[in-house]
Motif scaffolding. Structure first.
Motif, PDB file in Angstrom:
ATOM      1  N   ARG A 114       0.838  -1.185   0.000  1.00  0.00           N
ATOM      2  CA  ARG A 114       0.000   0.000   0.000  1.00  0.00           C
ATOM      3  C   ARG A 114       0.880   1.245   0.000  1.00  0.00           C
ATOM      4  O   ARG A 114       1.950   1.249   0.623  1.00  0.00           O
ATOM      5  N   THR A 115       0.383   2.290  -0.686  1.00  0.00           N
ATOM      6  CA  THR A 115       1.162   3.518  -0.780  1.00  0.00           C
ATOM      7  C   THR A 115       0.267   4.748  -0.607  1.00  0.00           C
ATOM      8  O   THR A 115      -0.955   4.649  -0.637  1.00  0.00           O
ATOM      9  N   MET A 116       0.938   5.895  -0.457  1.00  0.00           N
ATOM     10  CA  MET A 116       0.273   7.187  -0.333  1.00  0.00           C
ATOM     11  C   MET A 116       0.896   8.145  -1.349  1.00  0.00           C
ATOM     12  O   MET A 116       1.845   8.851  -1.030  1.00  0.00           O
ATOM     13  N   PRO A 117       0.386   8.172  -2.576  1.00  0.00           N
ATOM     14  CA  PRO A 117       0.962   9.065  -3.578  1.00  0.00           C
ATOM     15  C   PRO A 117       0.557  10.520  -3.357  1.00  0.00           C
ATOM     16  O   PRO A 117      -0.562  10.808  -2.929  1.00  0.00           O
ATOM     17  N   ARG A 118       1.514  11.426  -3.653  1.00  0.00           N
ATOM     18  CA  ARG A 118       1.261  12.871  -3.657  1.00  0.00           C
ATOM     19  C   ARG A 118       1.685  13.395  -5.014  1.00  0.00           C
ATOM     20  O   ARG A 118       2.650  12.910  -5.602  1.00  0.00           O
ATOM     21  N   PHE A 119       0.991  14.409  -5.472  1.00  0.00           N
ATOM     22  CA  PHE A 119       1.212  14.926  -6.812  1.00  0.00           C
ATOM     23  C   PHE A 119       1.447  16.432  -6.771  1.00  0.00           C
ATOM     24  O   PHE A 119       0.884  17.128  -5.930  1.00  0.00           O
ATOM     25  N   GLU A 120       2.271  16.917  -7.716  1.00  0.00           N
ATOM     26  CA  GLU A 120       2.494  18.353  -7.872  1.00  0.00           C
ATOM     27  C   GLU A 120       2.507  18.674  -9.359  1.00  0.00           C
ATOM     28  O   GLU A 120       3.154  17.966 -10.146  1.00  0.00           O
ATOM     29  N   THR A 121       1.788  19.748  -9.731  1.00  0.00           N
ATOM     30  CA  THR A 121       1.787  20.185 -11.125  1.00  0.00           C
ATOM     31  C   THR A 121       1.355  21.638 -11.210  1.00  0.00           C
ATOM     32  O   THR A 121       0.584  22.106 -10.368  1.00  0.00           O
ATOM     33  N   GLY A 122       1.841  22.313 -12.226  1.00  0.00           N
ATOM     34  CA  GLY A 122       1.394  23.674 -12.498  1.00  0.00           C
ATOM     35  C   GLY A 122       0.236  23.706 -13.474  1.00  0.00           C
ATOM     36  O   GLY A 122      -0.313  24.772 -13.747  1.00  0.00           O
ATOM     37  N   ALA A 123      -0.146  22.565 -14.014  1.00  0.00           N
ATOM     38  CA  ALA A 123      -1.222  22.494 -15.010  1.00  0.00           C
ATOM     39  C   ALA A 123      -2.580  22.640 -14.324  1.00  0.00           C
ATOM     40  O   ALA A 123      -2.952  21.826 -13.478  1.00  0.00           O
ATOM     41  N   ALA A 124      -3.322  23.689 -14.707  1.00  0.00           N
ATOM     42  CA  ALA A 124      -4.617  23.972 -14.077  1.00  0.00           C
ATOM     43  C   ALA A 124      -5.569  22.779 -14.150  1.00  0.00           C
ATOM     44  O   ALA A 124      -6.294  22.491 -13.201  1.00  0.00           O
ATOM     45  N   LYS A 125      -5.568  22.062 -15.263  1.00  0.00           N
ATOM     46  CA  LYS A 125      -6.486  20.941 -15.458  1.00  0.00           C
ATOM     47  C   LYS A 125      -6.283  19.832 -14.421  1.00  0.00           C
ATOM     48  O   LYS A 125      -7.211  19.089 -14.090  1.00  0.00           O
ATOM     49  N   TYR A 126      -5.065  19.719 -13.894  1.00  0.00           N
ATOM     50  CA  TYR A 126      -4.747  18.619 -12.971  1.00  0.00           C
ATOM     51  C   TYR A 126      -4.464  19.095 -11.546  1.00  0.00           C
ATOM     52  O   TYR A 126      -3.972  18.335 -10.726  1.00  0.00           O
ATOM     53  N   ARG A 127      -4.824  20.348 -11.245  1.00  0.00           N
ATOM     54  CA  ARG A 127      -4.622  20.867  -9.891  1.00  0.00           C
ATOM     55  C   ARG A 127      -5.400  20.061  -8.855  1.00  0.00           C
ATOM     56  O   ARG A 127      -5.029  20.017  -7.686  1.00  0.00           O
ATOM     57  N   TRP A 128      -6.477  19.411  -9.275  1.00  0.00           N
ATOM     58  CA  TRP A 128      -7.263  18.595  -8.350  1.00  0.00           C
ATOM     59  C   TRP A 128      -6.408  17.506  -7.702  1.00  0.00           C
ATOM     60  O   TRP A 128      -6.708  17.063  -6.589  1.00  0.00           O
ATOM     61  N   LEU A 129      -5.320  17.125  -8.377  1.00  0.00           N
ATOM     62  CA  LEU A 129      -4.426  16.120  -7.794  1.00  0.00           C
ATOM     63  C   LEU A 129      -3.704  16.658  -6.556  1.00  0.00           C
ATOM     64  O   LEU A 129      -3.239  15.887  -5.725  1.00  0.00           O
ATOM     65  N   MET A 130      -3.603  17.978  -6.443  1.00  0.00           N
ATOM     66  CA  MET A 130      -2.944  18.598  -5.297  1.00  0.00           C
ATOM     67  C   MET A 130      -3.943  19.001  -4.212  1.00  0.00           C
ATOM     68  O   MET A 130      -3.547  19.509  -3.167  1.00  0.00           O
ATOM     69  N   GLN A 131      -5.218  18.747  -4.448  1.00  0.00           N
ATOM     70  CA  GLN A 131      -6.252  19.201  -3.524  1.00  0.00           C
ATOM     71  C   GLN A 131      -6.974  18.062  -2.827  1.00  0.00           C
ATOM     72  O   GLN A 131      -8.026  18.271  -2.217  1.00  0.00           O
ATOM     73  N   SER A 132      -6.419  16.875  -2.923  1.00  0.00           N
ATOM     74  CA  SER A 132      -6.990  15.704  -2.256  1.00  0.00           C
ATOM     75  C   SER A 132      -5.868  14.809  -1.753  1.00  0.00           C
ATOM     76  O   SER A 132      -4.723  14.916  -2.207  1.00  0.00           O
ATOM     77  N   LEU A 133      -6.229  13.917  -0.878  1.00  0.00           N
ATOM     78  CA  LEU A 133      -5.322  12.855  -0.468  1.00  0.00           C
ATOM     79  C   LEU A 133      -5.632  11.627  -1.313  1.00  0.00           C
ATOM     80  O   LEU A 133      -6.770  11.419  -1.751  1.00  0.00           O
ATOM     81  N   PHE A 134      -4.608  10.802  -1.517  1.00  0.00           N
ATOM     82  CA  PHE A 134      -4.754   9.588  -2.313  1.00  0.00           C
ATOM     83  C   PHE A 134      -4.115   8.423  -1.572  1.00  0.00           C
ATOM     84  O   PHE A 134      -3.136   8.599  -0.845  1.00  0.00           O
ATOM     85  N   VAL A 135      -4.675   7.251  -1.787  1.00  0.00           N
ATOM     86  CA  VAL A 135      -4.097   5.998  -1.302  1.00  0.00           C
ATOM     87  C   VAL A 135      -4.071   5.044  -2.487  1.00  0.00           C
ATOM     88  O   VAL A 135      -4.805   5.224  -3.461  1.00  0.00           O
ATOM     89  N   ALA A 136      -3.217   4.045  -2.409  1.00  0.00           N
ATOM     90  CA  ALA A 136      -3.104   3.124  -3.537  1.00  0.00           C
ATOM     91  C   ALA A 136      -2.787   1.722  -3.055  1.00  0.00           C
ATOM     92  O   ALA A 136      -2.148   1.527  -2.018  1.00  0.00           O
ATOM     93  N   SER A 137      -3.237   0.755  -3.837  1.00  0.00           N
ATOM     94  CA  SER A 137      -2.802  -0.623  -3.668  1.00  0.00           C
ATOM     95  C   SER A 137      -1.899  -0.926  -4.850  1.00  0.00           C
ATOM     96  O   SER A 137      -2.114  -0.409  -5.949  1.00  0.00           O
ATOM     97  N   ALA A 138      -0.888  -1.719  -4.618  1.00  0.00           N
ATOM     98  CA  ALA A 138       0.101  -1.956  -5.666  1.00  0.00           C
ATOM     99  C   ALA A 138       0.473  -3.427  -5.743  1.00  0.00           C
ATOM    100  O   ALA A 138       0.239  -4.190  -4.807  1.00  0.00           O
ATOM    101  N   ALA A 139       1.038  -3.781  -6.877  1.00  0.00           N
ATOM    102  CA  ALA A 139       1.521  -5.149  -7.098  1.00  0.00           C
ATOM    103  C   ALA A 139       2.873  -5.069  -7.786  1.00  0.00           C
ATOM    104  O   ALA A 139       3.040  -4.353  -8.779  1.00  0.00           O
ATOM    105  N   ARG A 140       3.848  -5.799  -7.268  1.00  0.00           N
ATOM    106  CA  ARG A 140       5.197  -5.835  -7.822  1.00  0.00           C
ATOM    107  C   ARG A 140       5.311  -7.023  -8.744  1.00  0.00           C
ATOM    108  O   ARG A 140       4.953  -8.143  -8.380  1.00  0.00           O
TER     109      ARG A 140
END
Length: 153
Positions: A114-140
């Motif tokens: 399990r992970t906790m991704p964080r995102f940063e971008t200057g692109a207005a269309k994807y600013r929502w990625l900086m305005q929420s918390l995210f969690v993830a499940s992963a497989a190696r």
């Protein structure tokens, strides 16, 4: 009434990885560096590619659990660059984790990843990625990591 926590699936990152480089035992475990060499992002709200730079910096603990810290970037199909910092843990039965560490196939359902991704971008269309918390499940897998990202609502 107890508060309810909900998530919404948003996209999957498939990060292709290169060979492991070990810096050796550092006192708290083995420091490993795994290059991120490309990949793709697919979802309803964003599609694109994983850029061919970055790495996952890991510490393999004596109990075989792994602390992960990946830093890389994705580029959307419409040209936005999004920086990703993804921290998490991977653990499971010691024999299965050792198989994964050797690059052998293991059923992802048998490993907690399990992970906790964080995102940063200057692109207005994807600013929502900086305005929420995210969690993830992963497989190696031997040559890639598949990360299913969920937005915490």
């Amino acid at each position: 009434m107890e508060p309810v926590l909900a998530t919404r699936y948003v996209f999957t990152i498939t990060a292709r990885i290169g060979a492991v480089t070990s810096a050796g035992e550092i006192g708290t475990g083995e420091r490993r560096i795994i290059p991120i060499v490309g990949g793709e992002v697919r979802g309803k709200d964003i599609n694109g590619k994983v850029l061919a730079f970055g790495a996952d910096f890991q510490i393999v603990r004596p109990d075989s659990s792994i602390d992960l810290e990946a830093k890389y970037a994705i580029e959307s199909d419409d040209g936005a660059v999004i920086y990703v910092e993804n921290r998490g843990i991977r653990c499971g039965p010691a024999d299965l984790v050792k198989k994964l560490n050797r690059g052998e196939a293991v059923d992802p359902a048998l490993i907690y990843f399990r992970t906790m991704p964080r995102f940063e971008t200057g692109a207005a269309k994807y600013r929502w990625l900086m305005q929420s918390l995210f969690v993830a499940s992963a497989a190696r897998h031997a040559d890639r990591v598949v990360i299913d990202v969920h937005q915490v609502l």
